[in-house]
Each structure stands twice: as structure tokens, then as C-alpha cells.
Design an enzyme around this catalytic site. Structure first.
Site: not given
Length: 282
Positions: A16, A195
């Protein structure tokens, strides 16, 4: 003297890519809500080896604008190399001129270096960086035809997120079945990743993109998926809606559908068609 808050980004690929700055925006918003005096008492700086706020220009431009508006400092091309904890001193390397720079801090948030597990790094199926070497489209090993890989351990040039592995899984299943049947592989992964980048205590900038930073926004009014495209991606209400998705919907989906194989990301519970027009591997 304002307290110094430093937020660093690692020099490796990571799980991430938005995570190192999510907590920074939450801190900024929390201080701002406590009043101007609280916010003015904090000097917030984001330091990254990269040359921008985010790897995809569309979202990086938005984050850069927000950073300037909120008075958050940024130092690009800076890699964290060491920390003197007792003296609260962090050393960064300026990658443009290879000069070390020391920065004192009151709080330092570090996103650690990340790698594939040791048993994979020491195996014959990885590339020179220790990631499983696969075709970025079929997810088949470039070294052994009977091996397929997916998720964070691979060297596919996409952001490492749960959304990415959700898109990869149907491709891998499809291509394994084709391989067993002895026919050419025709399932293709597009590099899709998502994201949900938290930019305040109750707001999310939802980044969705594929290989090469190509936008793949589910809620985009022009190119998004029906009926979700009517929601749109821009605006406070949209950012609040995306926060609800992240805080409430996604955790429920993860534990009750995704881990049981009943969830296909932007396709919901409907199994996607992963075939590409041209056969991509023999």
C-alpha cells in the site's frame, strides 16, 4: 517552537503505497480540528525517495495541491538511512546529490523496508530483487511453466494492495485451468490496484489505476462502471462516501465474502471475464 513531525517513505516497494501518508493526513486533520493554535504548533514534513507525492500523476497532483493548502512540508528524493533514537535525530540521503542530511524530530513515523519472505528470496523462482518472477499479464512464472504466483510476492509492476490480488486471483485460476488442459493461456491481469487514501479523519481519496498509471476509476462519471459511475469521484460528499466504504463496507466484505472466495473486487460477487483478445502465452 513548533513540534517536528517527520513521515518517511521507504526506498523499497511496499504494501500500500499510500499508507505512509495516510496517518500524516489524519494527524494534520486532528490538529486542525483542535484549533489553529494546535495546528500551528506542529511542523509536519513528508520525506520520500520519490519525486512526487504519489506514483500516479493524476492523484499526485491532487495531493500536492492539498499539501500546499494545508501547509504540509515535503522533501522529495530523500531516503531515510539511519536513526539516532536517544538524540531524536534522523539521517536522510539526498538522492540528487548523494549528500546526507540530519533532521531532528519530536515524532518520527517510519514505513519499514519490505521484501518477499526469505524462503522465496533464496529460491530459484525469483528475480534479482527477490520477487517471484512472473509474466505481468498471465501471472505465470518466467522460469517454470507449472508455477503461478499472485499477490505481494510477485514482481508485477503494480501497487501491492488487496484490490490487486483480488483482480489477480481469477486470472491465476483461469490460467491454471488452461495450463492443466494444455491449451494457450488467455487470461490477463491489467495491473489494477486501488488505494483508499485517507486524507482526513472522515475523508478518502480513492485511487484506482492499472499498469503505467492508467486510471481505472469505478466511480468516474465518464469511464466508470454502471451504476457506480453516477456517484462520481470529485467532491466532499464523494470523499465521505469513499470513507464509509473503507471504514464499514470493505471490512465486512473482506471477512464475510473475500476470504471465502465470493468477492471479485469492482465486479462485486460476479465472476469477471478475464480473457484477453489475443492469447498471451503458450
Amino acid at each position: 517552537t513548533p513540534a517536528k513531525y517527520l513521515f518517511s517513505f521507504p526506498a523499497t516497494t511496499l504494501k500500500c503505497a499510500g499508507a505512509p501518508q495516510k496517518i500524516m493526513w489524519i494527524l494534520e486533520d486532528t490538529l486542525r480540528q483542535e484549533g489553529s493554535k494546535a495546528r500551528e504548533s506542529a511542523n509536519i514534513t513528508f520525506l520520500t525517495p520519490g519525486g512526487a507525492m504519489f506514483g500516479v500523476k493524476h492523484y499526485s497532483d491532487k495531493l500536492e495541491k492539498m499539501r500546499v493548502e494545508k501547509g504540509v512540508n515535503a522533501e522529495f528524493n530523500h531516503k531515510l538511512v539511519s536513526i539516532d533514537v536517544p538524540n531524536k535525530m534522523a539521517t536522510f540521503m539526498n538522492l540528487k546529490n548523494n549528500t546526507p542530511i540530519q533532521k531532528s524530530y519530536d515524532m518520527l513515523h517510519v514505513a519499514p523496508h519490505m521484501s518477499a519472505p526469505k524462503f522465496l528470496r533464496n529460491s530459484p523462482i525469483v528475480d534479482s530483487n527477490g520477487w517471484v518472477d512472473v509474466c505481468k499479464t498471465t501471472m505465470q512464472s518466467t522460469k517454470y511453466n507449472n508455477i503461478f504466483a499472485l499477490g505481494d510476492c510477485t514482481n508485477t509492476p503494480n501497487s501491492k494492495t488487496a484490490a490487486a490480488v483480488t483482480s489477480q486471483a481469477p486470472v491465476v485460476v483461469h490460467n491454471i485451468e488452461r495450463s492443466i488442459d494444455g491449451v494457450p493461456l488467455d487470461g490477463g491481469y491489467t495491473g489494477y490496484a486501488s488505494c483508499p487514501l485517507v486524507i482526513a479523519k472522515n475523508q478518502v481519496l480513492l485511487a484506482e489505476f492499472g499498469y503505467g498509471g492508467k486510471l481505472a476509476e469505478t466511480f468516474d462519471r465518464k469511464n466508470g462502471k454502471w451504476p457506480w459511475k453516477y456517484i462520481g469521484t470529485e467532491g466532499y460528499l464523494q470523499q465521505r462516501f469513499f470513507f464509509v466504504l473503507k471504514e464499514t463496507v470493505f471490512p465486512y466484505v473482506y471477512w464475510n465474502l473475500w476470504t471465502k472466495g465470493w468477492w471479485y473486487g469492482t465486479n462485486g460477487t460476479l465472476k469477471p471475464n478475464v480473457k484477453v483478445q489475443d492469447k498471451v502465452s503458450a
